[in-house]
Every structure is written in C-alpha cells, then in structure tokens.
Design an enzyme around this catalytic site. Structure first.
Site: not given
Length: 345
Positions: A124, A207, A210
């Site tokens: 992240k 996959k 969002k």
C-alpha cells in the site's frame, strides 16, 4: 506458552469476528462471494461479531461526508446480504472506543521489526509513495490485532492475503499472556478453502477488485440490473467456442462458469454438460439473468435500510452496546493485568 483458552469472556459458541472497510461504496461480486456470504453462514454456527471498520478507513485520506455515507451504506449492504441482528452483532468500529484503547496497548507490545514485515503495508505504501504513507497505515495491522483480541475471537474469516495479520495477532496474544497472565484467546484464521476466486470480466488474469479492475470488468452489486447484464454479456472469452472449465487456456469462460456455479449451486461439471454444443452467447445470456435475479432484491433491501435511517441507527446502536459489553470486560482485565491504576467513580 499460554493455553489457547483463557477464562475471560468465553462464549458458549465459538466466536467469530471480521470487519469490512466502508471505502468502496457498492460491494462488488468478489466481496460477496469471497467474504460476505461466509459471514452469513458463520452466524448460524458461531457467536459472530461483524463491524464496519471506519477507524481503518482513515489510514488514507477520506472526505468526511463520503466516509459517513459509505459507513451507513456498508452496514445497509451487510444487512441486505443476510446478516441478522438477532443472530449476530453488527456495529461500527468507532462506536466502540475500546478498539483504539487496546490498539495503543498492542502498539506498545509490537516490535518495530514485526510491524515493518507486514507485506500489505509495503504494497500500500508503494502505491501512494512512502513519504505520503501515514503512521496509521504502518500500524493498522496492530489495530487489527486489537479488533480481534477485544472479542476473544476463536475464528477470524479472512482471505489468504490476511493470514500474516492473524499470525501477528497470535504472537501478540501469546506474548501478553506469557507476561501478564492468561487474558486473550489465541485466534485461528478461518480460511474457507473452497471459496471461489472471482476475476475481472475484462481481464480474467486479475482478481475482481475496486483497485485493480476496469469499470467494465467489475460487477458492483448496486449497479442498475441492466448495467450488470450488459457487463456479463460483454465479458471476455476466447476464440474457441467450447464451453469448458479450463482456467489456464480458457480463463474468461472459466470465470463465468465459476460465477454461475457459485450463485446457483450448480456443479461446474453439470453446467459444462448443460451448455455442450452451445455458444458463448447462450452462457452469457443465462448468467446475465442469474445476476439480475441476484442483484435486484439486494439493491431493493439495501435501499429500504437507507430509506429508514431510524431503523438502521437502532440496529447499529444495539450492536455497539452488545460489542461494548464484551470489549469493556476484555479491556478492564487487560488494564488490570498491566498494572494500570483503576479509575474511581
């Protein structure tokens, strides 16, 4: 090593806990099939606690009005998906201040090196740049530890990518129990092996999510049904015409078969027989109808909760009250064992 079963707040049924972030707006099909459907099943067998984790959401910048709306929307969708307030405890994380309090205790028990090894932080922070990553993003796995330990959870339904966080939770629980006496249940990850992975309709190599999916490849459950049908009918397949489950050579068709099977309960082998000799268009048309039949009542139920904020607020308030009763007992025991001076009233 401390035993796995402490004497604190032991429920009659095994306890499960999980949370979902309120940052996505509409849930997507991957959310539902990969996690939320398991939440619904677990409330039948476990003393289940589910929360909308708004404290975790602010590890990245949030618009206040959007966060508030998305928190309410996430709760409404969980109820629409089948969570029953009479059979589980549904609440908002920030409504239970014990999360932040135990989170600080766990921060002070966690080594810097341990926190640094959390792979999700690396991923992240790489996306948004290390200079922009917050301390909260760095330590959010430790808050997640507190989320779990507050409720003496036996099982934590998570994806395989979260297993590392459960290991950290187990390590910190055992560390605390060894230093201060049996206080926390040692949780286990509840990873359902047979959960189907759902892939992007336009790029079946990734996959459905969002963050990674294209708008046309993502099935949002709150989309207009005709939009959902159009996305299914436009899904990528291949130049062959045989409807066969083969994730390597036919990932697009295999993804459609997986979705069809998971939503209807029909075995993939039976679907292959049913569509033998038929074209991809027939499969897509039928799956589009299945999807519309699924999303239409989901959208209706979600909107009913949003249109009745009094009922929704009441459900969340009762959930927070039930959650606090458990969390406060755990926190009081933790503070006492650590040597904190009790407040006199």
């Amino acid at each position: 090593m401390a035993p796995d079963r402490p004497p604190v707040a032991a429920p009659l049924r095994p306890r499960a806990l999980s949370g979902i972030q309120p940052t996505a707006g509409s849930f997507h099909l991957g959310n539902y099939l990969g996690a939320i459907r398991q939440y619904v099943a677990l409330q039948e067998t476990h003393d289940a606690f589910y929360m909308v984790v708004d404290l975790h959401a602010i590890t990245v910048p949030q618009d206040p009005a959007e966060l508030r709306a998305n928190t309410r929307l996430a709760a409404a969708q969980l109820l629409a998906a089948g969570l029953d307030p009479e059979r589980c405890t549904l609440f908002i994380q920030s409504h239970v201040p014990e999360h932040a309090q135990l989170g600080w205790v766990m921060n002070c028990l966690t080594g810097f090196g341990e926190a640094s090894r959390m792979t999700q932080f690396k991923d992240k922070s790489a996306k948004q740049g290390a200079d922009r990553a917050t301390v909260g993003l760095f330590t959010y796995p430790v808050l997640q530890v507190a989320d779990i330990l507050l409720y003496q959870a036996d099982a934590v339904p998570v994806g395989e990518d979260q297993r590392q966080h459960i290991e950290l939770t187990r390590d910190l629980a055992e560390r605390f129990n060894t230093r201060f006496g049996d206080t926390f249940t040692i949780p286990a990850p509840h990873i359902v092996k047979e959960v189907a992975k759902i892939y992007d309709l336009q790029d079946p190599a990734i996959k459905m999510s969002k963050s990674a999916s294209t708008p046309k490849g993502l099935i949002n459950l709150l989309d207009e049904p005709k939009t959902t049908a159009k996305k299914v009918k436009s899904a990528v397949t291949d130049t062959d015409t045989v409807i066969r489950f083969d994730p390597v050579d036919k990932p697009g068709v295999s993804n459609l078969l997986t979705i069809y099977s998971t939503l209807t309960g029909k075995a993939i082998a039976d679907l292959e027989k049913e569509y033998e000799g038929r074209m991809y268009g027939a499969l897509k048309t039928d799956l589009a109808e299945v999807m519309v039949e699924f999303v239409t009542p989901f959208r209706t139920r979600t909107q009913e909760y949003l249109d009745d904020p009094g009922t929704l607020d009441s459900i969340l308030a009762k959930g927070a009250e039930k959650a606090r009763a458990v969390a406060a007992e755990t926190l009081a025991t933790t503070f006492d064992r650590m040597g904190f001076l009790p407040a006199k009233h």
